[in-house]
Scaffold this active site. Structure first.
Site, mmCIF file in Angstrom:
data_model
loop_
_atom_site.group_PDB
_atom_site.id
_atom_site.type_symbol
_atom_site.label_atom_id
_atom_site.label_comp_id
_atom_site.label_asym_id
_atom_site.label_seq_id
_atom_site.Cartn_x
_atom_site.Cartn_y
_atom_site.Cartn_z
ATOM 1 N N GLU A 1 0.284 3.563 1.864
ATOM 2 C CA GLU A 1 0.375 3.938 3.283
ATOM 3 C C GLU A 1 1.707 3.501 3.893
ATOM 4 O O GLU A 1 2.078 3.964 4.967
ATOM 5 C CB GLU A 1 -0.786 3.336 4.069
ATOM 6 C CG GLU A 1 -2.152 3.889 3.701
ATOM 7 C CD GLU A 1 -2.367 5.315 4.191
ATOM 8 O OE1 GLU A 1 -1.730 5.714 5.186
ATOM 9 O OE2 GLU A 1 -3.182 6.027 3.573
ATOM 10 N N TYR B 1 -2.025 0.214 10.208
ATOM 11 C CA TYR B 1 -2.222 -0.441 8.912
ATOM 12 C C TYR B 1 -0.962 -0.341 8.057
ATOM 13 O O TYR B 1 -0.482 -1.330 7.501
ATOM 14 C CB TYR B 1 -3.406 0.194 8.172
ATOM 15 C CG TYR B 1 -3.525 -0.248 6.735
ATOM 16 C CD1 TYR B 1 -3.975 -1.528 6.418
ATOM 17 C CD2 TYR B 1 -3.166 0.610 5.692
ATOM 18 C CE1 TYR B 1 -4.071 -1.940 5.091
ATOM 19 C CE2 TYR B 1 -3.263 0.213 4.378
ATOM 20 C CZ TYR B 1 -3.715 -1.063 4.075
ATOM 21 O OH TYR B 1 -3.802 -1.472 2.767
ATOM 22 N N SER C 1 0.829 -1.208 0.000
ATOM 23 C CA SER C 1 0.000 0.000 0.000
ATOM 24 C C SER C 1 0.861 1.255 0.000
ATOM 25 O O SER C 1 1.985 1.260 0.520
ATOM 26 C CB SER C 1 -0.885 -0.007 1.251
ATOM 27 O OG SER C 1 -1.478 1.246 1.463
#
Length: 328
Positions: A130, A152, A128
């Site tokens: 992120e 996450y 991701s």
């Protein structure tokens, strides 16, 4: 002989589009599905309910090594797409323990089972944007250092290195896709883009009067999910495993997304959007933008659907949904 693919997270946005894509390629598709989803198919299997008679379902849990081991043993996949995760960033702050347990241990369980029971299987890990978090440079590419700003994001960095380690230590064909935000009508209702498209549709149809949003200036690189799942497949068709950033290279704010959505239905967003600080993250990531040069050069991949078209697709789908012309 048909290629066999095992998909974790098959009931999610990417899993549903990937299933359609692989079936169109003639694959035998297997999916790991939690038992709770099978007990509530109307709500939990809505994205793949039209595909259930064309796939093989394996009830199980990523948190149980025995469950994962048995699934790999039965499926004996040629390719494995590991998409399952607790993927809602805000929720990861509320329950970091389950996020780490599912996202990190699940990845380890799956790679270990593949090493033991399907060593020739090609493996894809859904990373991701992120993972980059508070990146020191923009746009981000495969050489940008990670600086995750959420549980996450941290869990995805761990999964990335687990996959990389299995590639280097155990010769598993493992690829990491560092995917930037990708949206569609299959996006979960809790994500900001779907929250905007459903909110706009409801307001246009007279079913709501306002739309509450958090940080309007947070900027993301938003692409179209069906474009992105093709990149997963392309990675596993290469002669050598590698890691790739998949993105559009364009950045837009939440405000721009909302403005485009309201514009599409002929409304002024300022008349309906209400800022609500409860939707702010404890540690915000303000700008994420990906450089997909490597994917374009090595995979021949590039995004097809542009930002304004993505917004249009999502708003149109939710207008049909709330007019009762489709079901979720």
């Amino acid at each position: 002989m048909k290629k066999k693919a095992l998909i974790t997270g098959i009931t999610g946005q990417d899993g549903s589009y990937l299933t359609e894509f692989l079936l169109s390629k003639g694959y035998e598709v297997h999916g790991l599905i939690r038992r709770v989803a099978l007990e509530d198919p109307e709500h939990r299997l809505w994205r793949i309910k039209g595909l259930l008679d064309r796939i093989v379902v394996h009830p199980g849990s990523l948190e149980s090594y025995a469950s994962v081991f048995n699934t790999v043993e039965k499926a004996k996949p040629d390719e494995c797409y590991h998409l399952a995760a607790q993927s809602f960033v805000s929720y990861s702050f509320e329950d970091e323990f389950s996020t780490f347990n599912t996202n990190i241990n699940g990845t380890l369980h799956l790679l270990s089972a593949i090493k033991e029971r399907a060593p020739e299987c090609k493996f894809y890990f859904a990373g991701s944007s992120e993972m980059f978090g508070l990146a020191k440079k923009t746009p981000q590419d495969e050489n940008t250092p990670f600086h995750p700003r959420s549980p996450y994001g941290i869990s995805k960095v761990a999964g990335f290195y687990i996959a990389q380690n299995y590639r280097e230590a155990h010769n598993v064909f493992a690829c990491n896709g560092m995917f930037f935000n990708h949206e569609s009508p299959h996006r979960g209702f809790e994500f900001v883009t779907r929250k905007i498209s459903t909110g706009v549709a409801k307001i246009k149809l007279g079913l709501a009067e306002e739309l509450k949003l958090g940080n309007l200036e947070a900027k993301r690189d938003w692409g179209y999910a069906p474009d992105f799942v093709e990149a997963m497949w392309l990675m596993l068709q290469q002669d050598e495993p590698d890691d790739y950033v998949i993105a559009t290279g364009e950045v837009h704010s939440v405000r721009e997304f909302a403005e485009a959505a309201f514009d599409y239905v002929g409304l002024n967003w300022r008349n309906y959007v209400v800022k609500d600080e409860k939707y702010y993250r404890p540690a915000e990531v303000y700008v994420l933008c990906g450089d997909y040069t490597k994917a374009k050069k090595k995979l021949g991949w590039e995004p097809k659907v542009k930002f304004t078209d993505l917004v249009k697709i999502m708003v149109e789908a939710d207008l049909r949904l709330f007019q009762g012309k489709t079901s979720p």
